[in-house]
Design a protein around this motif. Structure first.
Motif, PDB file in Angstrom:
ATOM      1  N   TRP B 259      24.268  35.952  48.119  1.00  0.00           N
ATOM      2  CA  TRP B 259      23.717  34.907  47.244  1.00  0.00           C
ATOM      3  C   TRP B 259      22.227  35.117  46.981  1.00  0.00           C
ATOM      4  O   TRP B 259      21.718  34.788  45.922  1.00  0.00           O
ATOM      5  N   VAL B 260      21.524  35.622  47.995  1.00  0.00           N
ATOM      6  CA  VAL B 260      20.089  35.862  47.820  1.00  0.00           C
ATOM      7  C   VAL B 260      19.917  37.241  47.195  1.00  0.00           C
ATOM      8  O   VAL B 260      20.491  38.210  47.667  1.00  0.00           O
ATOM      9  N   GLU B 261      19.163  37.296  46.131  1.00  0.00           N
ATOM     10  CA  GLU B 261      19.036  38.538  45.379  1.00  0.00           C
ATOM     11  C   GLU B 261      17.574  38.754  45.020  1.00  0.00           C
ATOM     12  O   GLU B 261      16.797  37.800  44.984  1.00  0.00           O
ATOM     13  N   SER B 262      17.220  39.986  44.748  1.00  0.00           N
ATOM     14  CA  SER B 262      15.864  40.270  44.272  1.00  0.00           C
ATOM     15  C   SER B 262      15.856  40.087  42.756  1.00  0.00           C
ATOM     16  O   SER B 262      16.884  40.262  42.100  1.00  0.00           O
ATOM     17  N   PHE B 285      16.387  29.382  40.804  1.00  0.00           N
ATOM     18  CA  PHE B 285      15.926  28.955  42.130  1.00  0.00           C
ATOM     19  C   PHE B 285      15.193  30.127  42.764  1.00  0.00           C
ATOM     20  O   PHE B 285      15.824  31.122  43.153  1.00  0.00           O
ATOM     21  N   PHE B 286      13.872  30.044  42.851  1.00  0.00           N
ATOM     22  CA  PHE B 286      13.153  31.067  43.580  1.00  0.00           C
ATOM     23  C   PHE B 286      13.101  30.678  45.046  1.00  0.00           C
ATOM     24  O   PHE B 286      13.280  29.505  45.394  1.00  0.00           O
ATOM     25  N   ILE B 287      12.873  31.679  45.884  1.00  0.00           N
ATOM     26  CA  ILE B 287      12.979  31.440  47.322  1.00  0.00           C
ATOM     27  C   ILE B 287      11.615  31.443  47.982  1.00  0.00           C
ATOM     28  O   ILE B 287      10.784  32.317  47.734  1.00  0.00           O
ATOM     29  N   LYS B 288      11.406  30.384  48.770  1.00  0.00           N
ATOM     30  CA  LYS B 288      10.124  30.236  49.451  1.00  0.00           C
ATOM     31  C   LYS B 288      10.082  31.184  50.640  1.00  0.00           C
ATOM     32  O   LYS B 288       9.092  31.845  50.887  1.00  0.00           O
ATOM     33  N   GLU B 289      11.196  31.250  51.374  1.00  0.00           N
ATOM     34  CA  GLU B 289      11.264  32.082  52.577  1.00  0.00           C
ATOM     35  C   GLU B 289      12.677  32.613  52.750  1.00  0.00           C
ATOM     36  O   GLU B 289      13.588  31.784  52.813  1.00  0.00           O
ATOM     37  N   PRO B 290      12.952  33.875  52.764  1.00  0.00           N
ATOM     38  CA  PRO B 290      12.055  35.023  52.556  1.00  0.00           C
ATOM     39  C   PRO B 290      11.733  35.211  51.066  1.00  0.00           C
ATOM     40  O   PRO B 290      12.628  35.415  50.270  1.00  0.00           O
ATOM     41  N   THR B 293      11.548  40.583  48.435  1.00  0.00           N
ATOM     42  CA  THR B 293      12.434  41.663  48.852  1.00  0.00           C
ATOM     43  C   THR B 293      11.626  42.695  49.631  1.00  0.00           C
ATOM     44  O   THR B 293      10.479  42.994  49.279  1.00  0.00           O
ATOM     45  N   VAL B 294      12.232  43.182  50.709  1.00  0.00           N
ATOM     46  CA  VAL B 294      11.508  44.077  51.612  1.00  0.00           C
ATOM     47  C   VAL B 294      11.523  45.515  51.095  1.00  0.00           C
ATOM     48  O   VAL B 294      10.518  46.213  51.129  1.00  0.00           O
ATOM     49  N   SER B 295      12.693  45.954  50.614  1.00  0.00           N
ATOM     50  CA  SER B 295      12.746  47.336  50.119  1.00  0.00           C
ATOM     51  C   SER B 295      13.748  47.478  48.989  1.00  0.00           C
ATOM     52  O   SER B 295      14.702  46.703  48.888  1.00  0.00           O
ATOM     53  N   ASN B 330      12.270  37.036  45.410  1.00  0.00           N
ATOM     54  CA  ASN B 330      13.649  36.703  45.764  1.00  0.00           C
ATOM     55  C   ASN B 330      14.101  35.442  45.053  1.00  0.00           C
ATOM     56  O   ASN B 330      13.308  34.541  44.760  1.00  0.00           O
ATOM     57  N   LEU B 332      18.017  32.909  44.168  1.00  0.00           N
ATOM     58  CA  LEU B 332      19.470  32.770  44.313  1.00  0.00           C
ATOM     59  C   LEU B 332      20.048  33.330  43.031  1.00  0.00           C
ATOM     60  O   LEU B 332      19.628  32.925  41.943  1.00  0.00           O
TER      61      LEU B 332
END
Lengths: 564, 510
Positions: B259-262, B285-290, B293-295, B330, B332
């Protein structure tokens, strides 16, 4: 615009050819690039001569700017349009960025009590932020508010014409009597600025005394030393000739039109004059069309193909089914989920489908859990949506709460198989680590006159039987297993047991003391270790009251992925 | 056979034993005399009646009972008349509110004054209340109506319905229903009831008593017992059927449990420009935490960035500065196409290179929208795609027709549409046999070359795709008007229990 396109499509009118005029002396706009680059680097300009405004055209002119500001200009962050009565001002013009306190100007009237009043850049923005009549301007204030320099467009006497992207000056305002219109578009995105200016001038040059003629402006970018680093003539009115293979178009759309017919279609849909050329391989027939400045959406030959397809009519295309030879298949996790859904339904549970987004209260505190990491949302429109659930339980308890009037005498049984999302900064899919992963869970609740702990316990055993996991030797040795046990089918090396959840456990608070258990799985992938895959127990009375459930209840929640 | 009668049944049958014409004139008075509970007597009468031991004629009657306040009005006049009397007595100067309260009482003052004002019998003059009508000019209608009712013994016909409503609203009258019956002998009358058996039992089989036992008549017009057991959710029944259909068509399911996507996979890889309005916080919906995207696959990232900035493979690109911080944001996922994109990337880079494929998925997507009867922040998207060499719009139309035919929609029309990552794009309209009208049923298109080229797909590989929501066909199928009655914790479990199986082959049999 629409009626013009229709007339051209029907052949009643030729497609307009937009032309830049050659004035005796071209108007100039000088950009102080060192200053403007700190806030809003670019500007493009154009002049429309002898425009005949009527009340309808005037309204449509304002409306077009509003539409562009909203969409292409992304609420003026990318581009802002300023229009001025050319006869009220005089060039050469300047585009600069200045200290907010040094800017002084009389803006267009925005509230009755300040008509004609002069402001500084700073006081004006404060005014727009707070005055009840300026709500329509307030959203744009943050675009420049915190910059040390504010962008300004100035005339030859250093009088401020506009404070983009916020407001224009009062002195040069457009009225129904305006004849000559000076247009400036300031921007952070030069491509978009050219598109916006092209759109405005192509739409409104129709009302010039010489229709479709536009007077250009030279835009010079100068550095701090006064050296011109770049000089453009705007509007770009970019007209491109683009080629697309006749075979390519036929193959993409699935039609067999002749090259000549395609030329005809392109002329009808304002991509003319279209011609036929020979492709780079010396054989292929290429359709070459002319992309007018109004068609900024055309990026690739597929865009030409689409237009040909539309002109041909989508409903006239002969359908066919791709001969692609493939074998269907399911995701194993979804397949297991669907098989278990059927079985749990047969076991007397009613399926629910609840939201993945919930409040911190529902996900943690109402379950008597410590607030721990969860994926949180930064901008939810609905205040209830703070986090992505890390447990399915709140959805089921809220369902119980909303079905209070149902009969609980024989026990009310609900279940859901769906995903939760857990923070995880190592989980990688397609070379991408986003910092979270989904986990497929099963959650079931029993509520009735008594807690139904044993009913839920029975479901735990049932689910593990269904997934071919045997009880450990010790577990269940006290119960009468009966003859059934000899028919058990289990996977080699797979077994499970349950153990009381200790009081200090992170999940223990949700349950009634002494009536909570963890489910421990041993499988080849756990390396012979017992690994917790879920918990079950009687729900704590404070949890029940937090969800307004009036009956004793038990629940289980299991991660299905280790059972794959 | 043993007589297992209740005390009430025994008393009734005994009373009727005095002769063939014996009757209980009115169960209500008879119960009183016999010291029996009238409710139990009524139950016994009904039970005896079903076996024709007795006949019963309905004496049930309703009447209006007058409240204490109404009785007071009957004796002293309505509150408004009392108040008007007091005001008239006070003359032109009127009377203050406290004085009026002291004179007529607080309750009478409150109700009476309110009605006087409503009837325009009085007005406020400064601080005082002054009469505007003489007592002789008005009549006490309320008292008159109550008298008419009292005189008629509370009969409903004594006053008209509107008056009844008005009196009820003032809580002056109350409808009382008295159930009672006149009871006589029935054709099967006997002084002692022999209870007929309701069901065949194991004892009867063991003893052979079934041969002599009399059985009750069965009422074939009552519904059978509820089957119990569990029930599956209507939307997920439709999901199962859609999965079947797509599997039949040779489509392979995509792993959409993410569900969480970059922003990269959700937007950039689809060649959706970073300044596109769909990327506004109003829609996504943007994500506050995390938050980031890390890589990412960096080679591919570079190719995507180049395509946006300067184009390639025949495209001029969007010509803007592609921002890494924007791609790392990041969110949804707003569509399952974020996963389709990853599948196509894998398809291009798998061992042995590209092979044609059909993919589908049905899973949740998220939109930060205002919710209403047809929109929730979460819904399910059905998506299908085919990747092969030289596919055409004709292939897309044919595939879409095959799919919709399987869900009962045979008549389709296609309309040009704009979609940032497909070109050409078509909206799908269908004539819906349940709705009996044309309606928009989905969206479709061919993925843009600017999306496919950076993935490394061969140049003449084209990807056709279509999508629709799972909720809309489900709402049509199960006649659900509000999406909250389908998805979420407010769903009534009775709706789930009553939902029929999901099949679409019955739609076009008319």
């Amino acid at each position: 615009g629409l009626s013009r396109s229709l007339k051209i499509f029907l052949g009643d009118m030729d497609a307009p050819v937009y032309q830049l005029t050659a004035p005796d002396k071209m108007e100039t706009m000088t950009v102080q690039q060192d200053a403007t680059s700190t806030v809003r680097p670019f500007v493009v300009c154009a002049i429309l001569r002898d425009v005949a405004f009527t009340p309808e055209r005037y309204a449509s002119f304002i409306d077009l700017q509003d539409q562009l500001h909203r969409n292409l200009c992304r609420q003026r962050t990318l581009v802002a349009i300023g229009t001025h009565d050319m006869d009220a001002v005089r060039g050469p013009f300047h585009y600069d960025a200045r200290c907010p306190d040094d800017i002084e100007f009389v803006p267009l009237k925005s509230s009755d009590d300040t008509a004609g009043q002069a402001f500084t850049g700073r006081t004006l923005l404060e005014h727009y932020e707070t005055h009840p009549d300026c709500k329509h301007l307030k959203p744009y204030v943050p675009i420049i508010k915190d910059s040390s320099l504010y962008p300004v467009v100035l005339d030859n006497e250093n009088v401020v014409l506009s404070l983009p992207p916020i407001i224009n000056g009062d002195r040069s305002k457009i009225t129904l009597d305006t004849k000559n219109v000076f247009i400036e578009c300031t921007a952070t995105d030069l491509t978009k600025a050219n598109i916006v200016l092209d759109t405005v001038v192509t739409m409104f040059s129709e009302y010039c005394s010489q229709p479709f003629h536009i007077e250009p402006v030279r835009v010079n970018y100068v550095d701090a030393a006064g050296t011109t680093t770049k000089s453009d003539v705007t509007p770009a009115l970019s007209t491109r000739r683009v080629q697309a293979g006749v075979d390519f178009i036929n193959s993409l759309i699935g039609i067999q039109e002749t090259a000549e017919r395609m030329v005809e279609l392109c002329n009808k849909i304002q991509l003319g004059p279209a011609t036929l050329e020979v492709g780079p391989d010396g054989r292929q027939q290429m359709l070459e069309v002319c992309v007018p400045p109004t068609r900024s959406d055309i990026l690739h030959p597929v865009d030409i193909a689409e237009d040909v397809g539309i002109a041909y009519g989508y409903n006239n295309i002969v359908k066919r089914v791709p001969h692609t030879n493939t074998v269907g298949g399911e995701q194993p996790l979804n397949k297991l989920g669907d098989l278990l859904r059927d079985e749990i339904g047969r076991a007397g549970y009613t399926e629910v489908l609840t939201h993945g987004l919930c409040s911190v209260r529902d996900n943690f505190t109402a379950l008597r859990k410590q607030i721990t990491a969860a994926v949180s949302l930064s901008n939810p429109a609905n205040v209830e949506y703070e986090v992505v659930r890390t447990t399915l339980l709140p959805g089921l308890l809220k369902t119980l709460q909303h079905n209070k009037s149902a009969s609980f005498t024989a026990g009310f049984k609900l279940f859901e198989i769906s995903d939760v999302v857990l923070p995880d900064d190592r989980h990688a899919i397609t070379g991408t680590v986003v910092g979270a992963r989904n986990e497929r869970r099963l959650c079931a609740v029993y509520a009735g006159p008594t807690s139904g702990f044993e009913v839920i316990h029975g479901l735990v055993d049932r689910v593990l039987t269904l997934t071919e996991v045997a009880p450990e030797e010790e577990y269940g040795s006290n119960s009468t297993k009966g003859d059934e046990e000899k028919f058990r089918v289990a996977r080699e090396g797979w077994c499970y047991t349950i153990r009381e959840l200790t009081a200090g456990d992170a999940d223990a608070g949700t349950y009634f003391p002494g009536r909570a258990a963890e489910i421990l799985l041993t499988s080849p992938s756990t390396g012979g270790e017992r690994v917790r895959i879920g918990t079950f127990g009687i729900l704590h009375p404070e949890v029940l009251s937090a969800f307004d459930v009036g009956y004793p209840a038990s629940c289980l929640e299991i991660n299905l992925e280790p059972l794959m | 056979p043993k007589a297992n009668m209740s005390a009430e049944e025994a008393a009734i049958l005994t009373h009727l034993s005095s002769g063939p014409d014996a009757v209980i004139e009115d169960t209500l008075t008879w119960s009183g005399q016999s010291k029996l509970d009238h409710k139990a007597v009524v139950g016994a009468v009904k039970s005896l009646q079903t076996d024709a031991y007795v006949t019963a004629s309905d004496l049930t009657k309703s009447y209006f009972d007058l409240s204490a306040e109404a009785k007071d009005i009957l004796a002293n006049g309505s509150q408004e008349i009392i108040v008007l009397g007091a005001l008239c007595e006070a003359g032109e100067a009127g009377i203050s509110m406290p004085d009026l309260q002291a004179k007529v009482g607080k309750n009478v003052c409150k109700i009476g004054m309110g009605n006087c004002m409503k009837n325009k019998w009085a007005k406020k003059d400064g601080g005082n209340l002054v009469a505007t009508k003489a007592l002789a000019d008005v009549s006490d209608e309320v008292q008159a109506h109550l008298k008419a009712l009292a005189d008629a013994g509370g009969s409903e016909s004594a006053v008209d319905a509107k008056t009844v409503q008005a009196l009820k609203r003032r809580k002056l009258i109350n409808l009382v229903t008295l159930k009672s019956y006149r009871v006589g002998r029935g054709e099967s009358y006997a002084p002692v009831r022999k209870k007929k058996a309701a069901d065949l039992t194991k004892e009867m089989l063991d003893s052979g008593a079934w041969k002599t036992t009399e059985f009750k008549q069965y009422n074939f017009q009552t519904l059978g017992e509820k089957v119990g057991g569990g029930y599956l959710h209507p939307l997920l029944k439709v999901r199962a059927e859609f999965r079947n259909i797509l599997l039949e068509m040779g489509f392979h399911e995509m792993p959409t449990n993410k569900w969480v996507e970059s922003s990269f996979w959700n937007f950039d890889s689809l060649f959706q420009p970073q300044s596109h309005p769909a990327r506004d916080a109003h829609d996504t919906f943007f994500i506050k935490e995390p938050s980031q995207t890390v890589s990412l696959p960096e080679d591919y990232y570079d190719r995507v960035k180049t395509m946006h900035e300067v184009g390639g493979s025949g495209s001029i690109g969007y010509r803007y500065d592609f921002k890494r911080e924007e791609t790392l944001k990041n969110l949804l996922r707003t569509h399952t196409t974020a996963v389709s994109s990853q599948m196509l990337y894998k398809l291009a880079n798998q061992e042995g290179g590209f092979k044609p494929a059909r993919y589908f998925s049905i899973d949740r997507v998220f939109r930060n929208e205002t919710m209403d009867a047809t929109h929730l922040c979460e819904f399910h998207q059905v998506e299908g795609l085919v990747a092969d060499y030289n596919l055409s719009l004709g292939d897309l139309i044919g595939t879409i027709e095959t799919f919709f035919k399987k869900i009962g929609i045979e008549k389709l029309r296609f309309k040009p549409a704009f979609n940032p990552y497909t070109e050409p794009s078509m909206e799908i309209f269908g004539y819906h046999p349940d709705l009996k009208q044309w309606t928009e049923i989905g969206n479709s298109g061919m993925f843009r070359p600017e999306m496919l080229a950076p993935m490394g797909l061969p140049e003449n590989v084209r990807v056709i795709a279509w999508g629709l929501s799972l909720e809309r066909p489900t709402m049509i199928k199960y006649r659900i008007k509000n999406i909250r009655d389908l998805f979420g914790h407010k769903v009534d479990m009775s709706r789930t229990r009553m939902a029929p199986v999901c099949r679409f082959d019955d739609l076009n049999t008319e």
